[in-house]
Write an enzyme that holds these catalytic residues in place. Structure first.
Site, short mmCIF file in Angstrom:
data_model
loop_
_atom_site.label_atom_id
_atom_site.label_comp_id
_atom_site.label_asym_id
_atom_site.label_seq_id
_atom_site.Cartn_x
_atom_site.Cartn_y
_atom_site.Cartn_z
CD GLN A 194 -2.86 2.53 6.92
OE1 GLN A 194 -3.44 2.84 7.97
NE2 GLN A 194 -3.51 2.39 5.79
CG ASN A 217 -2.72 11.52 2.78
OD1 ASN A 217 -2.18 10.64 2.12
ND2 ASN A 217 -2.33 11.78 4.02
CE LYS A 218 -5.15 5.42 4.53
NZ LYS A 218 -6.16 4.52 3.91
CG ASP A 239 -3.21 8.01 -1.37
OD1 ASP A 239 -2.97 8.46 -0.22
OD2 ASP A 239 -2.98 6.84 -1.69
NE ARG A 247 0.20 1.48 3.37
CZ ARG A 247 1.14 2.37 3.60
NH1 ARG A 247 2.42 2.00 3.73
NH2 ARG A 247 0.88 3.64 3.70
O1 MRU Z 1 -4.49 3.12 2.29
P1 MRU Z 1 -3.01 3.36 2.17
O2 MRU Z 1 -2.23 2.84 3.31
O3 MRU Z 1 -2.49 2.93 0.83
O4 MRU Z 1 -2.89 4.95 2.21
C1 MRU Z 1 -1.62 5.52 2.10
C2 MRU Z 1 -1.63 6.98 2.32
O5 MRU Z 1 -2.67 7.59 2.50
C3 MRU Z 1 -0.32 7.69 2.22
O6 MRU Z 1 -0.33 8.83 3.04
C4 MRU Z 1 -0.10 8.12 0.77
O7 MRU Z 1 -0.23 7.05 -0.10
C5 MRU Z 1 1.21 8.76 0.58
S1 MRU Z 1 2.49 7.56 0.61
C6 MRU Z 1 3.93 8.23 0.12
#
Ligand code: MRU
Length: 351
Positions: free
Chosen positions: A198, A249-250, A239, A48
């Site tokens: 995460q 973003n997350k 993202d 991820r």
């Molecule tokens: O759901 P995930 O764990 O893939 O989400 C990841 C994120 O939101 C990160 O902050 C984003 O991908 C930036 S990673 C350099």
């Protein structure tokens, strides 16, 4: 310095991926030989993080071309297109996934390969190039971020944006890592990042290996700590960035940005230019992934919530551009107004 562990690599005709679902307790690598298996690994979050899933998709295409080596060229090309479709459907929000697939397919389309063997060689070359570039991009981005970090700094970080979320080095966590390597006295407040943790599982695992002092905080503690401790800045990854500077973003990023604004704390977003999507006008046009209820109602094998309860589980949110102090990219710091700055930075480049 390279990381102790690689999130992903091409290894003897297979894509080798570190299973992030099991970290930090267990370190297991899984080898995949089919594009559909890589798509499933992305969907189930074995791997991820936006740049990492871009690299996974690119090498997933190489697996498809590898399986088609003995087929007539026309059929091999058809299989590559259907692998691209399957990989595109694995997760919707991170633009790096689509960017990587388009980049590899476009690069091998012109001039058209004559044989399926040539198709494989070129797809593998392009995917490996993309993965190598991810590392150099992250290092450049991280150095550009250095001036934003005071000599002594208390930083809030959300989710995981380190080596695990990329091919290596990381984006927002890369800036933190570079600052540490350049002698800054850093203390990081690591948002645990519910529901998949995460931050607690992955970011703290990386920071421990790097020797960077940090404390895990529950997501709801950030505003309180901004009020009671001298937090210098928030630093997150992303993202997808829309053309107007809105950031996907997350989940939890938006509330962090609101709290930062309320406490006059700068809010920085680390974004390789591959994450800037000029074809998407604003955050309203970004598809937000919704994930399974079990992510919220369970923890490991334990049940947290009553059986049958309804759950709403958006995996990402949109932070309006107005809340972003600046972006850190591999080409430098980008400040508002973002729409014009992005156009200047990327020229007329459209996906
Ligand atoms: O759901 P995930 O764990 O893939 O989400 C990841 C994120 O939101 C990160 O902050 C984003 O991908 C930036 S990673 C350099």
């Amino acid at each position: 310095m390279t990381s102790l562990y690689r999130s992903i690599e091409w290894c003897n005709g297979a894509v080798r991926i570190l299973d992030q679902r099991l970290l930090p307790a267990t370190t297991i690598y899984r080898d995949y030989t089919q594009a559909a298996e890589v798509a499933e690994a992305i969907r189930t979050m074995v791997i991820r993080g936006a740049p990492a899933i871009g690299a996974a998709a690119a090498w997933g295409l190489a697996l498809s071309a590898q399986s088609s080596r003995s087929l007539p060229m026309g059929l091999a090309w058809e299989y590559l297109q259907s692998a691209a479709t399957i990989l595109r459907e694995s997760r919707p929000t991170a633009v790096n996934l689509f960017w990587a697939i388009d980049r590899v397919v476009n690069a091998v389309s012109n001039p058209p390969p004559q044989t399926s063997e040539e198709l494989f060689t070129r797809v593998l070359h392009q995917a490996t190039l993309l993965a190598d570039e991810d590392i150099s991009t992250n290092r450049a981005l991280s150095l550009h971020g250095l001036p934003l970090i005071p000599e002594r700094a208390l930083v809030i970080h959300h989710c995981n944006t380190g080596s695990l979320a990329t091919v290596d080095y990381g984006t927002a966590l890369g800036v933190i890592r570079a600052a540490h390597e350049h002698g800054r006295a850093l203390q990081v407040l690591v948002d645990e990042t519910r529901p998949r943790l995460q931050g607690a599982r992955l970011t703290s695992w990386e920071l421990l290996q790097l020797g960077i002092p940090h404390e895990i905080i529950v997501d709801g503690a950030a505003a309180h700590l901004m009020r009671t401790r001298r937090v210098d800045l928030c630093l997150v990854g992303c993202d997808r960035v829309a053309a107007n500077g809105d950031v996907a973003n997350k989940i939890g990023t938006y509330q962090l940005a609101i709290a930062a604004r309320a406490h006059q704390i700068p809010f920085y977003v680390a974004a390789p230019t591959s994450t800037i999507d000029l074809a998407t006008n604003s955050g309203d046009d970004i598809e937000i992934e919704y994930r399974d209820a079990e992510e919220v109602t369970t923890c490991g094998s334990g049940r947290l919530a009553p059986d049958g309860v309804r759950v709403c589980n958006p995996a990402f949110d949109i932070t309006p551009a107005d809340y972003v102090t600046a972006f850190v990219t591999e080409s430098g710091i980008v400040r508002p107004p973002f729409a014009t700055a992005f156009k200047r930075l990327l020229g007329t480049r459209l996906p």
